[in-house]
Design an enzyme around this catalytic site. Structure first.
Site, PDB file in Angstrom:
ATOM      1  N   TRP A 328       0.836  -1.199   0.000  1.00  0.00           N
ATOM      2  CA  TRP A 328       0.000   0.000   0.000  1.00  0.00           C
ATOM      3  C   TRP A 328       0.875   1.255   0.000  1.00  0.00           C
ATOM      4  CZ3 TRP A 328      -0.124   4.004   3.530  1.00  0.00           C
ATOM      5  CH2 TRP A 328      -1.182   4.903   3.411  1.00  0.00           C
ATOM      6  N   HIS A 329       2.045   1.150   0.660  1.00  0.00           N
ATOM      7  CA  HIS A 329       2.912   2.317   0.782  1.00  0.00           C
ATOM      8  C   HIS A 329       3.540   2.733  -0.542  1.00  0.00           C
ATOM      9  CE1 HIS A 329       2.599   1.482   5.069  1.00  0.00           C
ATOM     10  NE2 HIS A 329       2.974   2.724   5.245  1.00  0.00           N
ATOM     11  N   GLY A 330       3.727   1.812  -1.421  1.00  0.00           N
ATOM     12  CA  GLY A 330       4.353   2.203  -2.680  1.00  0.00           C
ATOM     13  C   GLY A 330       4.400   1.062  -3.659  1.00  0.00           C
ATOM     14  N   PHE A 470       2.483   8.134  -1.199  1.00  0.00           N
ATOM     15  CA  PHE A 470       1.744   6.892  -0.994  1.00  0.00           C
ATOM     16  C   PHE A 470       0.286   7.096  -1.345  1.00  0.00           C
ATOM     17  CE2 PHE A 470       5.032   6.443   2.538  1.00  0.00           C
ATOM     18  CZ  PHE A 470       5.980   6.059   1.615  1.00  0.00           C
TER      19      PHE A 470
END
Lengths: 470, 302
Positions: A328-330, A470
């Site tokens: 989800w962060h990247g 993000f």
């Protein structure tokens, strides 16, 4: 338009001035919505349509869950979630798929690689999912049903406001529908908690502009291959500095968001609770990016079965949740590895605690555990700073090998200096927790005054918030 | 609480302003990082130095180490690490002061100014006014930077002596990696259309300076020979020399017989930088020197 830019301050002040005019009270939601759209458009006008498309999907899905045919409620909830996720997957992970599986110099691969990353897409998508899922789960709860207006136009206005509210639009905190929608009602100037707003904003801007933005200019040395020329001690200091920077950056942003929302009469959930004092990984995730971890717990881990189906499934669910949380962060495999590293730490910790192997409650044991968690978390941040896994390994190798190289004492000194506020911030919390009576609390306006002085005179070069990407 | 806090802040700002007013002339080199040093340099030029210096150097980190006093008694080095010559030219043009002479680094001359890289050029007139009149708002006077500068001056004195030998140490393993990365970065030459557009832009920029009576000297800083020979580097060099030598601009190339050592392929060691500056001065003092590659050099005494 960053939270730290003069244009943003101007937009906020203008909105605030208009928002509380008694004659415009019934248009408060509309005023904030317009301000939010201006804010988003000033950052990425060409992708405003995507935010609106995402809003449209959630208006339709949540409305149909309540007012559609009862036998199709589940269907509407499912397509709502799938549509939300599809947008996220397409825009955020299209380039990753292209890089990994396709030719990037032509055709679909090149096209996917050229897709822009919409600001805040991960945040507003998750809020959309929260709206659809919460509506479905509470479809028979009268109090919640009443929040979904029967008039489609009114409902559309509410959803647009919920997803677009500018203090949390681009980087959270991720607000859940059931906690935000009930707050939508007329607000009054005299109800503003000025003291809370002032403290939160000063602390937030200090962490972001003085601590994070200054550390950012030092941790830029963590660039391949240049870090290989630095000594082990310098590399360790940079790693520590990056750990402090990422906290100050995101916690600072979150505090600003909380303070701004409070100015408009809305209470957003706290996103950080002194994470670097955590004595276990599960404790860390209860303190770091709380709105994300609670979202993942409520909307992913528990629906997957949580801890209700035996140890093995629990471990698997934990790993899966953290791996997806990492992604989800990247859109890079390094983020997945970062999630996996945290997932593994949680699994091992749970395995040990299931066997009563982590029972010591002495102060020394707690301190050692805190240090261990901090070191592990800090090393894992390398995967954020150096998205190439080879470079992460090179960095760790350089820490081991570069003991004879000369230290960059200036960089080390500055990193330590700018890290002090983060350390003090956590230390004050520990002392409070231990009921240590701090002398001079009546003088707390002095540190706040000095923080404001430092914001004015010693802010770093303004840069994007790390979590914007993000 | 809010009122008391604001009072403390106001009091601190007043005291700090007084400190800057009384001791400001003793405060120098306050930048804490590369990025901040650029900002300090740009601010210092705009608010303090623009009228004082008639000779300027613009370029990137490659030219930052050039000892300015070797070139002229009144020379300000506006070369900024990570930025290009165009950034410096932009700052000078916006300052409204037309210097007598500008040394322009050729290596980064065709690198455009990226959005947000030069924060000072985005200041609104209100911000400019505030920075001009409220010195404590400038990067130069950041308390931590000032503290660092005072501490350094107290420890080493105002004029710190750096032995050239300290800059001669080269980590060859690191150098190889850095060169390899630079070669990778320069794998593909710039498309002709981009190159032409940049040359046209730069020509217009430099012509504007010449029209205002500013003399321009273009100089190329030597880099590792492997990097110098990439298609990328050669294309840029050819585009510049072809355009500007035809227009009677003064161009100075590195001494082809000399060996210049670098720390990372693109930055000269202190020793090599002194050698190169010596070459630059000698060349400029030699009238009508014919360079081996055919570039005509016009005599100019800076």
């Amino acid at each position: 338009m960053l939270f730290t830019s003069p244009s943003f301050v101007l937009l906020t002040l203008l909105t605030l001035g208009v928002y509380y005019l008694p004659v415009l009270r019934r248009w408060q939601v509309l005023i904030l919505t317009i301000a939010s759209l201006i804010f988003y458009a000033s950052n990425q006008a060409n992708l405003l349509w995507l935010l609106l498309l995402s809003v449209l999907i959630n208006i339709a899905a949540s409305y149909l869950v309540i007012y559609g045919r009862p036998q199709y409620r589940r269907f509407h909830a499912v397509w709502g979630v799938v549509a939300n996720l599809s947008i996220l997957l397409f825009f955020k992970y299209g380039p990753l798929v292209s890089n990994t599986f396709l030719r990037t110099d032509q055709g679909v691969g090149a096209w996917l690689l050229g897709l822009p990353l919409p600001i805040g897409i991960s945040f507003f998508t998750f809020q959309g999912i929260s709206l659809v899922v919460d509506t479905y789960r509470n479809r028979d709860v009268p109090a919640f049903r009443s929040l979904i207006a029967h008039s489609l136009l009114n409902h559309a206005g509410t959803v647009l406001f919920f997803k677009g509210f500018f203090p949390q639009l681009v980087s959270g905190p991720i607000v859940k529908a059931y906690s935000f929608l009930p707050q939508i009602r007329p607000k009054f100037w005299q109800h503003i908690n000025w003291d809370y707003c002032f403290r939160t904003l000063v602390a937030g801007y200090f962490l972001k502009m003085v601590v994070a933005d200054n550390l950012k200019d030092h941790t830029v040395l963590m660039t391949y291959p240049y870090f290989e020329a630095l000594s082990s001690l310098t590399l360790l200091s940079l790693l520590l500095g990056y750990s402090m920077q990422i906290f100050a950056d995101f916690a600072g942003y979150s505090l600003i968001a909380l303070g701004l929302a409070a100015l408009f009469g809305y209470q957003l959930p706290a996103n950080f609770n002194f994470p670097y004092v955590a004595a276990s990984f599960s404790d860390f995730w209860r303190r770091w990016h709380i709105s994300l971890s609670s979202f993942l717990r409520e909307y992913l881990y528990i629906p997957l079965g949580g801890n209700r189906h035996g140890s093995f499934r629990t471990y698997l669910n934990l790993l899966l949740t953290m791996v997806l949380g990492g992604l989800w962060h990247g859109a890079a495999w390094s983020y997945m590895i970062w999630g996996l590293a945290h997932g593994l730490a949680l699994v091992v910790e749970r395995w040990l605690s299931d066997r009563q192997l982590l029972v010591s409650a002495s102060t020394t044991a707690r301190l050692l555990k805190s240090v261990w968690v901090f070191v592990y978390v800090t090393i894992a941040w390398l995967l954020f700073r150096l998205p190439e896994f080879d470079h992460v390994l090179a960095y760790l190798k350089a820490i081991g090998l570069n003991q004879q190289k000369p230290h960059d004492t200036l960089a080390i000194s500055f990193i330590m200096l700018y890290s002090i506020p983060v350390v003090m911030y956590h230390a004050a919390y520990v002392l409070r927790e231990r009921n240590v009576r701090l002398k001079g609390l009546q003088w707390e306006f002095v540190p706040y005054g000095l923080m404001l002085f430092m914001i004015i005179t010693n802010s770093g070069k303004s840069g994007s918030f790390i979590y914007f990407q993000f | 609480m809010i009122q008391k806090t604001l009072l403390i802040t106001t009091l601190s700002l007043t005291l700090y302003s007084a400190l800057i007013y009384w001791f400001g002339h003793d405060i120098s080199r306050t930048g804490q990082t590369v990025a901040q040093r650029n900002l300090v340099k740009a601010e210092e030029y705009r608010y303090e130095a623009a009228e004082q210096f008639d000779t300027l150097i613009v370029g990137s980190s490659m030219s930052e180490r050039i000892p300015t006093d070797s070139l002229a008694s009144s020379c300000y080095n506006l070369a900024m690490a990570g930025l290009s010559s165009q950034a410096g030219l932009k700052l000078i043009r916006e300052s409204g002061h037309w210097p007598r002479l500008i040394y322009v680094e050729m290596n980064t001359l065709l690198t455009p100014v990226r959005p947000n890289e030069l924060l000072i050029d985005q200041e609104t007139p209100v911000e400019q006014f505030m920075h001009e009149h409220l010195a404590f708002l400038r990067q130069k006077y950041q308390p931590i930077g000032v503290f660092k500068a005072l501490l350094r001056d107290w420890q080493y004195g105002k004029n710190q002596v750096v032995a050239v030998e300290t800059g001669l140490r080269v980590d060859s393993a690191f150098l190889e990696k850095a060169v390899a990365k630079a070669l990778l970065d320069q794998q593909r030459p710039l498309p002709d259309s981009v190159l032409r557009a940049q040359v046209k832009f730069v020509k217009h920029e430099l012509d504007t300076f010449r029209q205002h009576g500013t003399q321009i000297i273009l100089f190329e800083v030597p880099v590792d020979p492997r990097i110098q020979q990439t298609a990328f580097s050669r294309a840029i060099k050819t585009a510049i020399t072809d355009t500007f030598s035809a227009l009677d601009y003064t161009l100075v190339m590195p001494d082809s017989s000399a060996v210049y050592s670098t720390t990372d392929g693109v930055h000269l060691t202190y020793g090599a930088c002194f050698d190169y500056t010596h070459h630059l001065c000698t060349t400029l003092r030699t009238p009508r020197l014919q360079m081996p590659n055919g570039v005509r050099l016009v005599s100019n005494q800076p």
